[in-house]
Design a protein around this motif. Structure first.
Motif, PDB file in Angstrom:
ATOM      1  N   ILE A  64       5.181   9.377  -7.320  1.00  0.00           N
ATOM      2  CA  ILE A  64       4.406   8.797  -6.223  1.00  0.00           C
ATOM      3  C   ILE A  64       3.663   7.538  -6.665  1.00  0.00           C
ATOM      4  O   ILE A  64       3.687   6.514  -5.971  1.00  0.00           O
ATOM      5  N   ILE A  65       2.995   7.575  -7.804  1.00  0.00           N
ATOM      6  CA  ILE A  65       2.207   6.412  -8.235  1.00  0.00           C
ATOM      7  C   ILE A  65       3.112   5.227  -8.538  1.00  0.00           C
ATOM      8  O   ILE A  65       2.782   4.076  -8.237  1.00  0.00           O
ATOM      9  N   LYS A  66       4.305   5.483  -9.099  1.00  0.00           N
ATOM     10  CA  LYS A  66       5.261   4.398  -9.346  1.00  0.00           C
ATOM     11  C   LYS A  66       5.715   3.778  -8.029  1.00  0.00           C
ATOM     12  O   LYS A  66       5.824   2.553  -7.917  1.00  0.00           O
ATOM     13  N   ILE A  67       5.980   4.622  -7.039  1.00  0.00           N
ATOM     14  CA  ILE A  67       6.423   4.122  -5.732  1.00  0.00           C
ATOM     15  C   ILE A  67       5.322   3.292  -5.074  1.00  0.00           C
ATOM     16  O   ILE A  67       5.587   2.228  -4.519  1.00  0.00           O
ATOM     17  N   LEU A  68       4.077   3.768  -5.144  1.00  0.00           N
ATOM     18  CA  LEU A  68       2.964   3.017  -4.558  1.00  0.00           C
ATOM     19  C   LEU A  68       2.768   1.679  -5.260  1.00  0.00           C
ATOM     20  O   LEU A  68       2.590   0.642  -4.606  1.00  0.00           O
ATOM     21  N   ASN A  69       2.789   1.691  -6.574  1.00  0.00           N
ATOM     22  CA  ASN A  69       2.610   0.458  -7.335  1.00  0.00           C
ATOM     23  C   ASN A  69       3.699  -0.553  -6.980  1.00  0.00           C
ATOM     24  O   ASN A  69       3.420  -1.729  -6.742  1.00  0.00           O
ATOM     25  N   LEU A  70       4.931  -0.080  -6.906  1.00  0.00           N
ATOM     26  CA  LEU A  70       6.048  -0.948  -6.547  1.00  0.00           C
ATOM     27  C   LEU A  70       5.872  -1.513  -5.135  1.00  0.00           C
ATOM     28  O   LEU A  70       6.073  -2.711  -4.903  1.00  0.00           O
ATOM     29  N   ALA A  71       5.477  -0.656  -4.199  1.00  0.00           N
ATOM     30  CA  ALA A  71       5.272  -1.115  -2.815  1.00  0.00           C
ATOM     31  C   ALA A  71       4.166  -2.164  -2.742  1.00  0.00           C
ATOM     32  O   ALA A  71       4.294  -3.161  -2.025  1.00  0.00           O
ATOM     33  N   MET A  72       3.090  -1.960  -3.486  1.00  0.00           N
ATOM     34  CA  MET A  72       1.996  -2.930  -3.480  1.00  0.00           C
ATOM     35  C   MET A  72       2.424  -4.243  -4.125  1.00  0.00           C
ATOM     36  O   MET A  72       2.109  -5.321  -3.624  1.00  0.00           O
ATOM     37  N   GLU A  73       3.161  -4.156  -5.221  1.00  0.00           N
ATOM     38  CA  GLU A  73       3.646  -5.364  -5.903  1.00  0.00           C
ATOM     39  C   GLU A  73       4.623  -6.142  -5.017  1.00  0.00           C
ATOM     40  O   GLU A  73       4.590  -7.363  -4.982  1.00  0.00           O
ATOM     41  N   ASN A  74       5.500  -5.412  -4.316  1.00  0.00           N
ATOM     42  CA  ASN A  74       6.506  -6.061  -3.471  1.00  0.00           C
ATOM     43  C   ASN A  74       5.938  -6.619  -2.171  1.00  0.00           C
ATOM     44  O   ASN A  74       6.630  -7.358  -1.476  1.00  0.00           O
ATOM     45  N   ASN A  75       4.733  -6.237  -1.836  1.00  0.00           N
ATOM     46  CA  ASN A  75       4.156  -6.674  -0.560  1.00  0.00           C
ATOM     47  C   ASN A  75       2.855  -7.452  -0.734  1.00  0.00           C
ATOM     48  O   ASN A  75       2.017  -7.454   0.157  1.00  0.00           O
ATOM     49  N   LYS A  76       2.696  -8.100  -1.868  1.00  0.00           N
ATOM     50  CA  LYS A  76       1.502  -8.926  -2.066  1.00  0.00           C
ATOM     51  C   LYS A  76       1.592 -10.119  -1.122  1.00  0.00           C
ATOM     52  O   LYS A  76       2.521 -10.907  -1.188  1.00  0.00           O
ATOM     53  N   LYS A  77       0.630 -10.201  -0.245  1.00  0.00           N
ATOM     54  CA  LYS A  77       0.605 -11.323   0.706  1.00  0.00           C
ATOM     55  C   LYS A  77      -0.832 -11.772   0.849  1.00  0.00           C
ATOM     56  O   LYS A  77      -1.744 -10.962   0.984  1.00  0.00           O
ATOM     57  N   ASP A  78      -1.028 -13.073   0.836  1.00  0.00           N
ATOM     58  CA  ASP A  78      -2.379 -13.602   1.022  1.00  0.00           C
ATOM     59  C   ASP A  78      -2.931 -13.248   2.388  1.00  0.00           C
ATOM     60  O   ASP A  78      -4.139 -13.158   2.571  1.00  0.00           O
ATOM     61  N   SER A  79      -2.031 -13.031   3.348  1.00  0.00           N
ATOM     62  CA  SER A  79      -2.475 -12.766   4.711  1.00  0.00           C
ATOM     63  C   SER A  79      -2.948 -11.322   4.918  1.00  0.00           C
ATOM     64  O   SER A  79      -3.580 -11.020   5.923  1.00  0.00           O
ATOM     65  N   LEU A  80      -2.647 -10.429   3.978  1.00  0.00           N
ATOM     66  CA  LEU A  80      -3.075  -9.031   4.123  1.00  0.00           C
ATOM     67  C   LEU A  80      -4.582  -8.914   3.932  1.00  0.00           C
ATOM     68  O   LEU A  80      -5.163  -9.567   3.076  1.00  0.00           O
ATOM     69  N   SER A  81      -5.174  -8.027   4.722  1.00  0.00           N
ATOM     70  CA  SER A  81      -6.611  -7.763   4.582  1.00  0.00           C
ATOM     71  C   SER A  81      -6.874  -6.553   3.694  1.00  0.00           C
ATOM     72  O   SER A  81      -8.024  -6.239   3.414  1.00  0.00           O
ATOM     73  N   GLY A  82      -5.813  -5.848   3.293  1.00  0.00           N
ATOM     74  CA  GLY A  82      -5.996  -4.687   2.438  1.00  0.00           C
ATOM     75  C   GLY A  82      -4.878  -3.685   2.620  1.00  0.00           C
ATOM     76  O   GLY A  82      -3.814  -3.997   3.159  1.00  0.00           O
ATOM     77  N   TYR A  83      -5.168  -2.453   2.180  1.00  0.00           N
ATOM     78  CA  TYR A  83      -4.177  -1.388   2.175  1.00  0.00           C
ATOM     79  C   TYR A  83      -4.718  -0.143   2.858  1.00  0.00           C
ATOM     80  O   TYR A  83      -5.909   0.150   2.779  1.00  0.00           O
ATOM     81  N   LEU A  84      -3.810   0.586   3.488  1.00  0.00           N
ATOM     82  CA  LEU A  84      -4.160   1.881   4.059  1.00  0.00           C
ATOM     83  C   LEU A  84      -3.276   2.919   3.378  1.00  0.00           C
ATOM     84  O   LEU A  84      -2.057   2.876   3.499  1.00  0.00           O
TER      85      LEU A  84
END
Length: 190
Positions: A64-84
């Motif tokens: 799970i933590i590997k999947i989350l880390n990968l998802a966060m790395e693959n979706n880094k966007k300046d326009s994002l206000s954060g994560y849910l």
């Protein structure tokens, strides 16, 4: 704004998460959705995860933590206000892993939302969801197992987080829009 969304299976987390992510420009990190996507792709991970999920058990913390880390790395966007975070963490060990991950990314949790729904309503929702969505893990036996795991492993996280985070308890019974309004009211000021 980084949010953890808690609630038992069938509480409406996924529905509310989508609405929150759209309103607040958050990346929806649903471990359940990520894992179901792997199952749909019929990947090696998906095959092993399918068997675990259908038995009502939880996927290992390391996966799970590997999947989350990968998802966060693959979706880094300046326009994002954060994560849910929806469906993670589920226990104290996962909370510690998430804390380590967020520390490494120089992020923090701003708020924790807890959607509360009584068990008879959860069962009714799950059986209805099975009819309309056809999810193979939506059945009475699996729900009872998942509620027991939630009660034993996830509910203690409320105490774990309460000393350092704002926990907002949300009545999850009612129309989707009513529950969403309760959540938006709870998030005012963040």
């Amino acid at each position: 704004m980084n949010i953890i969304l808690f609630g038992p299976p069938g509480a409406g987390k996924g529905t509310q998460a989508k609405m929150l992510c759209e309103k607040y420009n958050l990346l929806h990190l649903s471990t359940g959705e990520i894992l179901r996507d792997e199952i749909r792709k019929n990947s090696e991970l998906g095959k092993s995860v399918k068997e675990i999920i259908e038995s009502g058990k939880l996927v290992s913390d390391e996966i799970i933590i590997k999947i989350l880390n990968l998802a966060m790395e693959n979706n880094k966007k300046d326009s994002l206000s954060g994560y849910l975070f929806d469906g993670f963490p589920r226990n104290i060990d996962q909370a510690n892993l998430l804390s380590d991950l967020l520390d490494s990314l120089k992020l923090k949790i701003d708020c924790i939302l807890l959607i509360e729904v009584d068990e008879p309503i959860l069962l009714e929702r799950i059986l209805s969801r099975k009819k309309f969505e056809g999810r193979s893990d939506d059945n009475k036996e699996t729900l009872i197992s998942r509620i027991q795991v939630y009660s034993e492993e996830t509910e203690p996280l409320i105490d774990h987080y309460s000393s350092n985070h704002a926990i907002k308890r949300i009545d999850g019974v009612g129309e989707i829009s009513e529950v969403n309004q309760r959540i938006n009211t709870a998030l005012e000021g963040f």
